[in-house]
Design a protein around this motif. Structure first.
Motif, PDB file in Angstrom:
ATOM      1  N   VAL A  84       8.301 -25.471 -22.497  1.00 51.48           N
ATOM      2  CA  VAL A  84       7.340 -26.527 -22.197  1.00 51.48           C
ATOM      3  C   VAL A  84       7.998 -27.878 -22.483  1.00 51.48           C
ATOM      4  CG1 VAL A  84       4.966 -27.289 -22.515  1.00 51.48           C
ATOM      5  CG2 VAL A  84       5.571 -24.903 -23.010  1.00 51.48           C
ATOM      6  N   HIS A  85       8.234 -28.672 -21.442  1.00 53.35           N
ATOM      7  CA  HIS A  85       9.011 -29.911 -21.565  1.00 53.35           C
ATOM      8  C   HIS A  85       8.204 -31.047 -22.182  1.00 53.35           C
ATOM      9  CE1 HIS A  85       7.018 -32.089 -18.302  1.00 53.35           C
ATOM     10  NE2 HIS A  85       7.067 -30.984 -17.570  1.00 53.35           N
ATOM     11  N   SER A  86       8.877 -32.162 -22.414  1.00 52.78           N
ATOM     12  CA  SER A  86       8.289 -33.303 -23.101  1.00 52.78           C
ATOM     13  C   SER A  86       7.725 -34.343 -22.138  1.00 52.78           C
ATOM     14  CB  SER A  86       9.331 -33.943 -24.029  1.00 52.78           C
ATOM     15  OG  SER A  86       8.727 -34.893 -24.879  1.00 52.78           O
ATOM     16  N   TYR A  87       7.187 -35.384 -22.727  1.00 55.00           N
ATOM     17  CA  TYR A  87       6.583 -36.541 -22.061  1.00 55.00           C
ATOM     18  C   TYR A  87       7.595 -37.263 -21.177  1.00 55.00           C
ATOM     19  CZ  TYR A  87       4.539 -41.360 -22.438  1.00 55.00           C
ATOM     20  OH  TYR A  87       4.034 -42.609 -22.232  1.00 55.00           O
ATOM     21  N   ALA A  88       7.175 -37.546 -19.941  1.00 55.43           N
ATOM     22  CA  ALA A  88       7.993 -38.285 -18.981  1.00 55.43           C
ATOM     23  C   ALA A  88       9.296 -37.572 -18.647  1.00 55.43           C
ATOM     24  CB  ALA A  88       8.273 -39.705 -19.488  1.00 55.43           C
ATOM     25  N   GLN A  89       9.296 -36.236 -18.734  1.00 53.57           N
ATOM     26  CA  GLN A  89      10.450 -35.426 -18.356  1.00 53.57           C
ATOM     27  C   GLN A  89       9.980 -34.312 -17.421  1.00 53.57           C
ATOM     28  OE1 GLN A  89      12.691 -34.403 -21.939  1.00 53.57           O
ATOM     29  NE2 GLN A  89      12.304 -36.436 -22.789  1.00 53.57           N
ATOM     30  N   ASP A  90      10.822 -33.344 -17.158  1.00 52.15           N
ATOM     31  CA  ASP A  90      10.428 -32.222 -16.319  1.00 52.15           C
ATOM     32  C   ASP A  90      11.263 -31.000 -16.673  1.00 52.15           C
ATOM     33  OD1 ASP A  90      12.901 -32.296 -14.670  1.00 52.15           O
ATOM     34  OD2 ASP A  90      12.064 -34.146 -13.842  1.00 52.15           O
ATOM     35  N   ARG A  91      11.094 -29.927 -15.924  1.00 50.22           N
ATOM     36  CA  ARG A  91      11.691 -28.644 -16.322  1.00 50.22           C
ATOM     37  C   ARG A  91      13.218 -28.653 -16.278  1.00 50.22           C
ATOM     38  NH1 ARG A  91      10.039 -27.548 -10.900  1.00 50.22           N
ATOM     39  NH2 ARG A  91      11.639 -26.497  -9.653  1.00 50.22           N
ATOM     40  N   ARG A  92      13.819 -29.671 -15.655  1.00 48.78           N
ATOM     41  CA  ARG A  92      15.281 -29.737 -15.613  1.00 48.78           C
ATOM     42  C   ARG A  92      15.892 -29.876 -17.003  1.00 48.78           C
ATOM     43  NH1 ARG A  92      16.331 -34.548 -11.607  1.00 48.78           N
ATOM     44  NH2 ARG A  92      14.433 -35.271 -12.646  1.00 48.78           N
ATOM     45  N   VAL A  93      15.094 -30.328 -17.968  1.00 44.03           N
ATOM     46  CA  VAL A  93      15.614 -30.487 -19.322  1.00 44.03           C
ATOM     47  C   VAL A  93      16.049 -29.141 -19.912  1.00 44.03           C
ATOM     48  CG1 VAL A  93      13.466 -30.199 -20.636  1.00 44.03           C
ATOM     49  CG2 VAL A  93      15.203 -31.817 -21.431  1.00 44.03           C
ATOM     50  N   TRP A  94      15.567 -28.034 -19.330  1.00 45.93           N
ATOM     51  CA  TRP A  94      15.892 -26.694 -19.828  1.00 45.93           C
ATOM     52  C   TRP A  94      17.040 -26.036 -19.076  1.00 45.93           C
ATOM     53  CZ3 TRP A  94      13.514 -26.195 -24.242  1.00 45.93           C
ATOM     54  CH2 TRP A  94      12.228 -26.740 -24.427  1.00 45.93           C
ATOM     55  N   HIS A  95      17.755 -26.764 -18.234  1.00 44.24           N
ATOM     56  CA  HIS A  95      18.704 -26.116 -17.325  1.00 44.24           C
ATOM     57  C   HIS A  95      19.861 -25.430 -18.065  1.00 44.24           C
ATOM     58  CE1 HIS A  95      22.287 -28.827 -17.200  1.00 44.24           C
ATOM     59  NE2 HIS A  95      21.438 -29.712 -17.662  1.00 44.24           N
ATOM     60  N   LYS A  96      20.153 -25.834 -19.283  1.00 42.91           N
ATOM     61  CA  LYS A  96      21.225 -25.180 -20.042  1.00 42.91           C
ATOM     62  C   LYS A  96      20.735 -23.953 -20.806  1.00 42.91           C
ATOM     63  CE  LYS A  96      23.907 -29.411 -20.884  1.00 42.91           C
ATOM     64  NZ  LYS A  96      24.563 -30.238 -21.935  1.00 42.91           N
ATOM     65  N   ILE A  97      19.441 -23.721 -20.793  1.00 44.85           N
ATOM     66  CA  ILE A  97      18.849 -22.664 -21.618  1.00 44.85           C
ATOM     67  C   ILE A  97      18.228 -21.546 -20.802  1.00 44.85           C
ATOM     68  CG2 ILE A  97      16.984 -22.211 -23.284  1.00 44.85           C
ATOM     69  CD1 ILE A  97      17.524 -24.931 -24.510  1.00 44.85           C
ATOM     70  N   ILE A  98      17.511 -21.886 -19.731  1.00 46.00           N
ATOM     71  CA  ILE A  98      16.691 -20.892 -19.041  1.00 46.00           C
ATOM     72  C   ILE A  98      17.502 -19.705 -18.525  1.00 46.00           C
ATOM     73  CG2 ILE A  98      16.789 -22.216 -16.859  1.00 46.00           C
ATOM     74  CD1 ILE A  98      13.972 -21.124 -16.253  1.00 46.00           C
ATOM     75  N   GLY A  99      18.691 -19.953 -17.974  1.00 44.90           N
ATOM     76  CA  GLY A  99      19.475 -18.851 -17.427  1.00 44.90           C
ATOM     77  C   GLY A  99      20.261 -18.069 -18.457  1.00 44.90           C
ATOM     78  N   VAL A 100      20.410 -18.622 -19.651  1.00 48.43           N
ATOM     79  CA  VAL A 100      21.225 -17.982 -20.689  1.00 48.43           C
ATOM     80  C   VAL A 100      20.410 -17.021 -21.544  1.00 48.43           C
ATOM     81  CG1 VAL A 100      22.658 -18.433 -22.732  1.00 48.43           C
ATOM     82  CG2 VAL A 100      22.791 -19.945 -20.745  1.00 48.43           C
ATOM     83  N   LEU A 101      19.152 -17.351 -21.812  1.00 44.62           N
ATOM     84  CA  LEU A 101      18.342 -16.552 -22.733  1.00 44.62           C
ATOM     85  C   LEU A 101      18.227 -15.077 -22.359  1.00 44.62           C
ATOM     86  CD1 LEU A 101      15.347 -18.853 -23.760  1.00 44.62           C
ATOM     87  CD2 LEU A 101      17.218 -18.036 -25.196  1.00 44.62           C
ATOM     88  N   PRO A 102      17.970 -14.729 -21.085  1.00 41.02           N
ATOM     89  CA  PRO A 102      17.799 -13.307 -20.775  1.00 41.02           C
ATOM     90  C   PRO A 102      19.009 -12.450 -21.126  1.00 41.02           C
ATOM     91  CG  PRO A 102      16.961 -14.650 -18.982  1.00 41.02           C
ATOM     92  CD  PRO A 102      17.690 -15.579 -19.906  1.00 41.02           C
ATOM     93  N   ALA A 103      20.202 -12.981 -20.946  1.00 41.20           N
ATOM     94  CA  ALA A 103      21.414 -12.209 -21.232  1.00 41.20           C
ATOM     95  C   ALA A 103      21.712 -12.142 -22.722  1.00 41.20           C
ATOM     96  CB  ALA A 103      22.605 -12.825 -20.494  1.00 41.20           C
ATOM     97  N   ALA A 104      21.059 -13.001 -23.515  1.00 35.32           N
ATOM     98  CA  ALA A 104      21.358 -13.076 -24.943  1.00 35.32           C
ATOM     99  C   ALA A 104      20.435 -12.216 -25.799  1.00 35.32           C
ATOM    100  CB  ALA A 104      21.261 -14.526 -25.408  1.00 35.32           C
ATOM    101  N   THR A 105      19.456 -11.579 -25.192  1.00 34.18           N
ATOM    102  CA  THR A 105      18.477 -10.815 -25.960  1.00 34.18           C
ATOM    103  C   THR A 105      18.778  -9.319 -25.917  1.00 34.18           C
ATOM    104  OG1 THR A 105      17.004 -10.712 -24.042  1.00 34.18           O
ATOM    105  CG2 THR A 105      16.679 -12.521 -25.576  1.00 34.18           C
ATOM    106  N   GLU A 106      18.281  -8.624 -26.922  1.00 35.52           N
ATOM    107  CA  GLU A 106      18.586  -7.198 -27.041  1.00 35.52           C
ATOM    108  C   GLU A 106      17.768  -6.334 -26.097  1.00 35.52           C
ATOM    109  OE1 GLU A 106      15.681  -6.328 -30.907  1.00 35.52           O
ATOM    110  OE2 GLU A 106      17.819  -6.668 -31.211  1.00 35.52           O
ATOM    111  N   ARG A 107      16.641  -6.844 -25.607  1.00 31.99           N
ATOM    112  CA  ARG A 107      15.802  -6.123 -24.647  1.00 31.99           C
ATOM    113  C   ARG A 107      15.415  -7.062 -23.504  1.00 31.99           C
ATOM    114  NH1 ARG A 107      12.576  -3.904 -29.712  1.00 31.99           N
ATOM    115  NH2 ARG A 107      10.663  -3.915 -28.469  1.00 31.99           N
ATOM    116  N   PRO A 108      15.019  -6.510 -22.351  1.00 35.77           N
ATOM    117  CA  PRO A 108      14.725  -7.363 -21.191  1.00 35.77           C
ATOM    118  C   PRO A 108      13.590  -8.350 -21.469  1.00 35.77           C
ATOM    119  CG  PRO A 108      14.939  -5.072 -20.520  1.00 35.77           C
ATOM    120  CD  PRO A 108      14.913  -5.067 -22.019  1.00 35.77           C
ATOM    121  N   VAL A 109      13.817  -9.600 -21.102  1.00 33.13           N
ATOM    122  CA  VAL A 109      12.792 -10.631 -21.232  1.00 33.13           C
ATOM    123  C   VAL A 109      12.753 -11.477 -19.971  1.00 33.13           C
ATOM    124  CG1 VAL A 109      13.069 -10.737 -23.743  1.00 33.13           C
ATOM    125  CG2 VAL A 109      14.320 -12.358 -22.296  1.00 33.13           C
ATOM    126  N   GLN A 110      11.644 -12.142 -19.789  1.00 31.50           N
ATOM    127  CA  GLN A 110      11.479 -13.128 -18.721  1.00 31.50           C
ATOM    128  C   GLN A 110      11.418 -14.511 -19.365  1.00 31.50           C
ATOM    129  OE1 GLN A 110       8.394 -13.906 -15.033  1.00 31.50           O
ATOM    130  NE2 GLN A 110       7.503 -13.167 -16.937  1.00 31.50           N
TER     131      GLN A 110
END
Length: 292
Positions: A30-56
Motif C-alpha cells: 500500500v503506497h504513500s501520499y502523492a505516490q503510486d504503485r511504482r514505488v514497489w517496483h524493486k520489491i513486488i517481483g522479488v518477494l514470491p521467489a524469496a519465500t518458503e511457500r507460494p505467495v501472491q
C-alpha cells in the motif's frame, strides 16, 4: 500482471499482481501520499521467489493516485482508503492469510482497515509492516505541497511558455530538493527521478484533497485493534518527515512489535531500502504462514 480493478462504487483502480494467485498467503503493498504503485517496483517481483511457500503479491494505485480514478472531497479520506483496501483483499485475494505492507500514508490505510473491518482483520491478517509511517501527526510533513508550490511559483514568474532549458533547470532543482528531503545519504539517481515524477504527477489536486484527512486521522484507536498481530515498524535514520521515535511508538503499541531504524536511509524505504526491507517482509510472511 497488471489489471484494472473496479471498486463497488464504480471507481476503477490500477492493480498489479506477482507470484502465485493460488498461494497460501497474499502480501498487499500500500503506497504513500502523492505516490503510486511504482514505488514497489524493486520489491513486488522479488518477494514470491524469496519465500518458503507460494505467495501472491499485490500492489495497487490508491483512489486518486496513479492510474486509479480521481478522488472527490467525500472520498479523499483515510477511512475510505481503508474500505478500498478491504475490498481489494476480499475480492482480489479472497482466500488465505494476508500480510499488509504500508509506506507512509499507506500505513495509515492499513490502520484504517484494522479499525473499520475488524472481522476481516482478525480473521485474515497475519502481519503488519509499517515503513516510514508516523505514529502521530507530524506538523512538518507537508513535502508534496512545498515542492509543488515551488514548481508552480517558478512557472508563474517565468511564464507559461518556458524555454526547454529553463524547464530542465526547474526539474533539476526539484530533484535536488526531493533528494535532500526524502532520500538518505547516497540515493540512486533513478530513484530520485521516480520520486520527483510521482509527486509532480499528483500536484496539486491529489495533494490538496488528501492533506486534511492525513492531519486528522486517529492512529491510536486503529492500532488498539492490532494488539496481538506481529507488527514491524521500519524508519530510515535520515528520514526528515518521520523521526525514528515513531517506529518505536508503533511497535510499542502492540504485543508483538519490532522497531528497526535503517542507517543512512531516508523516507523512501521501498526504493532506497529495498535490499534491507525484503528479508524483513519475508520474515513477517513466514511468521504468518507458520501461525496457521
Amino acid at each position: 500482471m497488471t489489471e484494472e480493478f473496479t471498486l463497488s462504487d464504480g471507481a476503477a483502480i490500477g492493480l498489479e499482481r506477482a507470484g502465485d494467485p493460488d498461494g497460501e498467503l497474499t502480501v498487499v503493498l500500500v503506497h504513500s501520499y502523492a505516490q503510486d504503485r511504482r514505488v514497489w517496483h524493486k520489491i513486488i517481483g522479488v518477494l514470491p521467489a524469496a519465500t518458503e511457500r507460494p505467495v501472491q503479491v499485490i500492489a495497487y494505485d490508491q483512489r486518486g493516485h496513479g492510474d486509479s480514478a480521481p478522488a472527490t472531497p467525500g472520498t479523499a479520506t483515510v477511512e475510505q482508503l481503508g474500505d478500498d483496501l478491504a475490498e481489494v483483499i476480499e475480492r482480489a485475494a479472497p482466500h488465505g492469510k494476508v500480510v499488509l505492507v504500508g509506506h507512509g500514508m499507506g500505513g495509515l490505510v492499513c490502520m484504517a482497515l484494522t479499525a473499520r473491518h475488524r472481522l476481516l482483520f482478525t480473521g485474515r491478517v497475519g502481519g503488519l509492516v509499517f515503513l516510514a509511517t508516523a505514529a502521530g501527526h507530524v506538523p512538518g510533513a507537508v513535502l508534496p505541497q512545498s515542492v509543488g508550490r515551488v514548481v508552480q511559483d517558478l512557472e508563474a514568474i517565468l511564464g507559461s511558455r518556458l524555454l526547454e532549458p529553463v524547464r530542465q533547470k526547474i526539474g533539476r532543482a526539484t530533484e535536488i530538493g526531493l533528494r535532500w528531503l526524502l532520500l538518505g545519504d547516497d540515493p540512486d539517481r533513478d530513484d530520485v527521478r521516480l520520486v520527483a515524477e510521482m509527486i509532480s504527477r499528483h500536484w496539486p489536486d491529489t495533494v490538496a484533497l488528501f492533506r486534511p484527512a492525513l492531519d486528522r486521522y486517529d492512529r491510536e484507536a486503529a492500532l488498539s485493534v492490532a494488539a496481538g498481530t506481529p507488527v514491524l515498524a521500519v524508519v530510515g535514520e535520515k528520514d526528515r518527515l518521520v523521526p525514528a521515535a515513531h517506529a518505536r511508538a508503533l511497535a510499542g503499541a502492540v504485543e508483538h512489535g519490532t522497531a528497526v531504524v535503517l542507517p543512512g536511509l531516508g523516507h523512501m524505504l521501498p526504493l532506497e531500502g529495498s535490499a534491507e526491507i525484503i528479508p524483513r517482509i519475508v520474515g513477517q510472511i513466514h511468521t504468518a504462514l507458520r501461525s496457521g
